[in-house]
Enzyme design. Structure first.
Site, short mmCIF file in Angstrom:
data_model
loop_
_atom_site.label_atom_id
_atom_site.label_comp_id
_atom_site.label_asym_id
_atom_site.label_seq_id
_atom_site.Cartn_x
_atom_site.Cartn_y
_atom_site.Cartn_z
N SER A 1 0.83 -1.20 0.00
CA SER A 1 0.00 0.00 0.00
C SER A 1 0.87 1.26 0.00
O SER A 1 1.98 1.25 0.53
CB SER A 1 -0.86 -0.03 1.27
N TYR B 1 -1.84 -1.12 10.74
CA TYR B 1 -2.09 -1.66 9.40
C TYR B 1 -0.92 -1.32 8.47
O TYR B 1 -0.38 -2.18 7.77
CB TYR B 1 -3.40 -1.10 8.83
N LYS C 1 2.06 -3.78 6.41
CA LYS C 1 2.46 -3.76 4.99
C LYS C 1 3.97 -3.56 4.88
O LYS C 1 4.65 -4.23 4.10
CB LYS C 1 1.72 -2.65 4.24
#
Ligand code: NAD
Ligand code: UDP
Length: 339
Positions: A124, A150, A154
């Protein structure tokens, strides 16, 4: 060529399954349905006129993965499976680290054991150190300093896969950094179906349009941007899906680890999106200006040059098409896959 798509019943995964099937790949999906519906796969089959194989499986479960690799000769894996709600990740960090890291490690281990060494990973734009690096972000820009768990998952997954590729000359890893996927397949049969209150802008707007929500809250209009609202790089999910096809082709002909942005290179503000959606749908979207959302940056968009040069891919669908296809999906499926 057989591709295993983890998280393939989800939003981006289902659109990628369509593109893979239409390009002659055999597709196997592994998903635990924790954030999706199997109905998406029936629709994928309807769109393409082809069939795929589905395993309801948790990608953290090595024994389940082992059975999938025992039963099939898999040439490449696209790993979409994971939790993705930024806000929730700050409330439930251990669940996010557990699911998002354990799934990747289990998968890579089982792949190694079965001699399958090509992985495309869903990363992302959030891995970029956006507080210190200005847009447009290019792949060589600094990463880290993430604002939520989050984002760190990644960042860490990219590193785990980079280290895996460095340890074995037969491994090919493609880390794809997505910007903001929106839109749906033009058939209106598949699209984004978030559970609960949508966190992201586009599904929120489309739920307002269909009458499920009262109004949109615009998180801040005092940013240093042309109209004061946040600017993002929205990309049509079909363009994103086609980027995965190019990444699979790349993984087949290269080894090592490579990172690519999947974005358009163009930023649009929240107000731009509201206006474009109103035009595409003919429906007025009531909104109120609310507080800034913690952790949000003023603007975030990609430098798409590397993907064009090396993958031979670029986004071709514009904002009008993104809004038209989102609305086509939402108006035909006001309650998502539930009817
Ligand atoms: P999604 O939630 O629609 O799809 C993810 C799928 O993974 C779901 O079907 C869910 O049931 C499944 N899943 C979760 N944990 C699993 C597990 N342990 N085992 C098996 N299945 C599991 O999300 P999406 O928008 O399609 O995103 C796909 C990937 O792309 C995710 O990794 C996400 O973090 C990443 N990504 C998404 C965006 C975005 O804006 N949508 C942006 C950047 C990156
Ligand atoms: N946004 C908003 N209202 C919402 C959801 C999002 O104003 O209900 C804004 C948000 O502040 C950001 C943009 O829309 O400027 C995109 O947000 P989204 O959550 O979709 O993506 P991300 O922040 O992850 O880029």
């Amino acid at each position: 060529m057989t591709v295993l798509v983890t998280g393939g019943t989800g939003y981006i995964g289902s659109h990628t399954c369509v593109v893979l099937l239409e390009n002659g790949y055999d597709v196997i999906v592994a998903d635990d349905l924790s954030n999706s519906s199997e109905e998406a796969l029936r629709r994928v089959e309807r769109i393409t006129g082809k069939t795929l194989t589905f395993y309801k499986a948790d990608v953290c479960d090595r024994a389940a993965l082992d059975r999938i690799f025992e039963a099939n000769k898999i040439d490449c894996v696209i790993h979409f499976a994971g939790f993705k709600a930024v806000g929730e990740s700050t409330q439930k960090p251990l669940e996010y680290y557990d699911n998002n890291l354990a799934s990747t490690i289990s998968l890579a281990k089982v792949m190694s054991e079965h001699g399958c060494k090509r992985m495309i990973f869903s990363s992302s734009a959030t891995v970029y150190d956006g507080r210190n690096v200005p847009s447009p972000f290019s792949e060589t820009d600094r990463t880290g300093n993430c604002t939520n768990p989050y984002g760190w998952t990644k960042f860490m997954n990219e590193q785990i896969l980079r280290d895996w590729a460095a340890s074995d000359p037969g491994v090919s890893v493609v880390n794809l950094r997505y910007f903001n996927p929106i839109g749906a397949h033009p058939s209106g049969l598949i699209g984004e179906d978030p559970s609960g209150i949508p966190n992201n802008l586009m599904p929120y707007i489309s739920q307002v349009a269909v009458g499920r929500r009262d109004h949109l809250n615009i998180f801040g209009n005092d940013y240093d941007t042309p109209d004061g609202t946040g600017v993002r790089d929205y990309i049509h999910v079909m363009d994103l899906a086609e980027g995965h096809l190019k990444a699979v082709e790349y993984a087949v002909s290269h080894t090592g680890e490579e990172v690519f942005n999947l974005g358009t290179g163009t930023g649009y503000s929240v107000m731009d999106i509201v206006k474009a959606f109103e035009k595409a749908s003919g429906i007025r979207i009531p909104y109120v200006i609310a507080e800034r959302r913690p952790g949000d940056l003023a603007e975030l968009y990609s430098d798409p040059v590397k993907s064009k040069k090396i993958l031979g891919w670029e986004a071709v669908r514009g904002l009008e098409e993104m809004c038209r296809d989102t609305w086509n999906w939402q108006k035909n499926n006001p309650n998502g896959y539930e009817g």
